[in-house]
Scaffold this active site. Structure first.
Site, mmCIF file in Angstrom:
data_model
loop_
_atom_site.group_PDB
_atom_site.id
_atom_site.type_symbol
_atom_site.label_atom_id
_atom_site.label_comp_id
_atom_site.label_asym_id
_atom_site.label_seq_id
_atom_site.Cartn_x
_atom_site.Cartn_y
_atom_site.Cartn_z
ATOM 1 N N ASP A 100 75.324 79.588 -4.276
ATOM 2 C CA ASP A 100 76.159 79.142 -3.164
ATOM 3 C C ASP A 100 75.473 79.457 -1.840
ATOM 4 O O ASP A 100 74.690 80.414 -1.746
ATOM 5 C CB ASP A 100 77.521 79.829 -3.220
ATOM 6 C CG ASP A 100 78.375 79.341 -4.391
ATOM 7 O OD1 ASP A 100 78.093 78.235 -4.896
ATOM 8 O OD2 ASP A 100 79.295 80.066 -4.802
ATOM 9 N N TYR A 125 73.369 90.515 -11.134
ATOM 10 C CA TYR A 125 73.912 90.476 -9.776
ATOM 11 C C TYR A 125 74.420 91.841 -9.343
ATOM 12 O O TYR A 125 74.810 92.669 -10.170
ATOM 13 C CB TYR A 125 75.108 89.512 -9.702
ATOM 14 C CG TYR A 125 74.799 88.083 -10.025
ATOM 15 C CD1 TYR A 125 74.479 87.176 -9.018
ATOM 16 C CD2 TYR A 125 74.866 87.613 -11.345
ATOM 17 C CE1 TYR A 125 74.214 85.844 -9.314
ATOM 18 C CE2 TYR A 125 74.601 86.278 -11.644
ATOM 19 C CZ TYR A 125 74.278 85.408 -10.621
ATOM 20 O OH TYR A 125 74.013 84.096 -10.919
ATOM 21 N N ASP A 129 86.026 83.678 -2.764
ATOM 22 C CA ASP A 129 84.984 84.438 -2.076
ATOM 23 C C ASP A 129 85.338 84.564 -0.592
ATOM 24 O O ASP A 129 86.436 84.175 -0.168
ATOM 25 C CB ASP A 129 83.599 83.802 -2.276
ATOM 26 C CG ASP A 129 83.510 82.383 -1.723
ATOM 27 O OD1 ASP A 129 84.365 81.992 -0.909
ATOM 28 O OD2 ASP A 129 82.580 81.659 -2.113
ATOM 29 N N ARG A 178 82.388 85.026 -8.719
ATOM 30 C CA ARG A 178 83.597 85.066 -7.882
ATOM 31 C C ARG A 178 84.857 84.911 -8.731
ATOM 32 O O ARG A 178 85.896 85.517 -8.426
ATOM 33 C CB ARG A 178 83.540 84.029 -6.759
ATOM 34 C CG ARG A 178 83.243 82.620 -7.160
ATOM 35 C CD ARG A 178 82.835 81.808 -5.921
ATOM 36 N NE ARG A 178 82.212 80.560 -6.271
ATOM 37 C CZ ARG A 178 82.826 79.368 -6.186
ATOM 38 N NH1 ARG A 178 84.072 79.310 -5.757
ATOM 39 N NH2 ARG A 178 82.206 78.264 -6.504
#
Length: 294
Positions: A38, A66, A80, A174
Site C-alpha cells: 500500500d 512485517y 489502517d 491491517r
C-alpha cells in the site's frame, strides 16, 4: 539488464510508482514488482528486471515478514491510519490480554479481504465499490501466520503494540490488526506497517531509491542481484550440450544431470555453470523444460 533489485519502498509511493521510477532510472521497460505494498507502507519490495520478470511468480509465492503497529480502541473504514474513524472508545487493556489472544492467530487462519483492497469482484476492484459507499460480500481466504509476537507495548489512552509477523502470501496485516481488536472486544486498526522481509530479501540489504540513483552509472551496478537470488527451488546443472537441448524444449535423462538434491516431482532451477537458464520439472526419470529463461 537482467536480475532482481531489493528496493526499500518509501512511503507515499505505490508499488507501480516504484516500477515506473525504476524504468526511467534504468532506462529499460521490462520491469515488474513481486507483491503490492500500500502507498503508506514502507519496506522491502523486490523488483524484477529483464529476464527476472519471468521469475516474479516464484518470489511472490514465498513468505513475508512485517513489523506492525496496532492501536487499540479505534476502528477505521480502511483498517489502517489512512481511513476515516468509525469507532473510538478508550479501552482498558493489558499487555497480557493481547499476548493471550495472539496465540489464537498463530497457524492457519481465515481472513475476509477488506473492502479497500485490490481484490477483483464482478469485474471491478473492491476499493472501487468501497469509494462509492458499497459493501460487497467477500469470500474468506485461508492464510498462514508462521509467527506472531508482541515485541513492544505502549500504555496510553489508546494503547499500542508492535507486532512481529511472519506470514504466507496474501495475508492482510491491517485485517489481522482489525480482527485482533474485534477478538479483544475493543476495536483496533493498523497504525503503521514495515515489511522487513519478502522471500529471501531482507530490509538490511535493501536499497533506497536515492542510493540506486547515485550508483546507477557504476558498472556492474552494485544493487543488481542474479536471477537465482530470489528462487527457493533445488538446483540442477547441465552441460553446455544439454543446456542447449533444454533451451530447445528437449528433455535430459537423469544420468546426464548433476544435482545434489533428490529427484522429486517438484520444479527445479536449471543452471549452466552459474547461469540460470530456466525452470525444469522431473518426469519419468528425465528433466523436462517448464520455463526457459535464456
Amino acid at each position: 539488464m537482467d536480475g532482481i533489485v531489493n528496493v526499500l519502498k518509501p512511503p507515499g509511493m505505490t508499488s507501480a510508482d516504484v516500477v515506473a521510477w525504476m524504468r526511467r532510472t534504468l532506462k529499460t521497460k521490462k520491469i515488474g514488482h513481486t507483491g503490492t505494498l500500500d502507498p503508506g507502507v514502507v519496506g522491502v519490495l523486490p523488483i524484477c528486471i529483464g529476464k527476472g520478470t519471468r521469475l516474479a511468480e516464484y518470489i511472490t509465492e514465498q513468505g513475508k515478514a512485517y513489523l506492525a503497529e496496532v492501536t487499540f480502541g479505534i476502528k477505521t473504514d480502511t483498517q489502517d491510519s489512512f481511513g476515516k474513524t468509525v469507532y473510538e472508545k478508550q479501552p482498558f487493556l493489558q499487555r497480557t490480554e493481547v499476548e493471550k489472544v495472539l496465540r489464537k492467530f498463530a497457524g492457519k487462519i481465515s481472513q475476509i479481504p477488506p473492502m479497500f483492497s485490490a481484490v477483483h469482484k464482478d469485474g471491478k476492484r473492491l476499493y472501487e465499490f468501497a469509494r462509492q459507499g458499497i459493501s460487497i460480500e467477500r469470500e474468506p481466504r485461508e492464510v498462514t501466520l508462521y509467527k506472531i509476537e508482541l515485541k513492544k507495548w505502549y500504555e496510553g489512552e489508546f494503547p499500542r503494540a508492535i507486532l512481529y509477523i511472519e506470514c504466507s502470501k496474501g495475508t492482510y496485516i491491517r485485517t489481522l490488526c482489525h480482527d485482533l481488536g474485534e477478538d479483544l472486544g475493543c476495536g483496533a486498526y493498523m497504525s503503521y506497517l514495515l515489511r522487513v522481509r519478502s522471500g529471501p530479501f531482507e530490509i538490511q540489504d535493501s536499497w533506497t531509491l536515492e542510493e540506486i540513483d547515485e550508483t546507477v552509472q557504476i558498472s556492474p551496478v552494485p544493487f543488481l542481484l542474479p536471477l537465482t537470488a530470489g528462487i527457493d527451488l533445488p538446483k540442477v546443472y547441465l552441460s553446455a550440450a544439454r543446456a542447449n537441448a533444454f533451451r530447445n524444449g528437449l528433455s535430459t535423462k537423469r544420468e546426464l544431470v548433476r544435482t545434489s538434491d533428490p529427484i522429486s516431482n517438484s520444479q527445479v532451477q536449471v543452471l549452466e555453470g552459474e547461469l540460470l537458464i530456466g525452470i525444469g520439472v522431473w518426469r519419468e526419470n528425465s528433466l523436462f523444460p517448464y520455463k526457459v529463461i535464456g
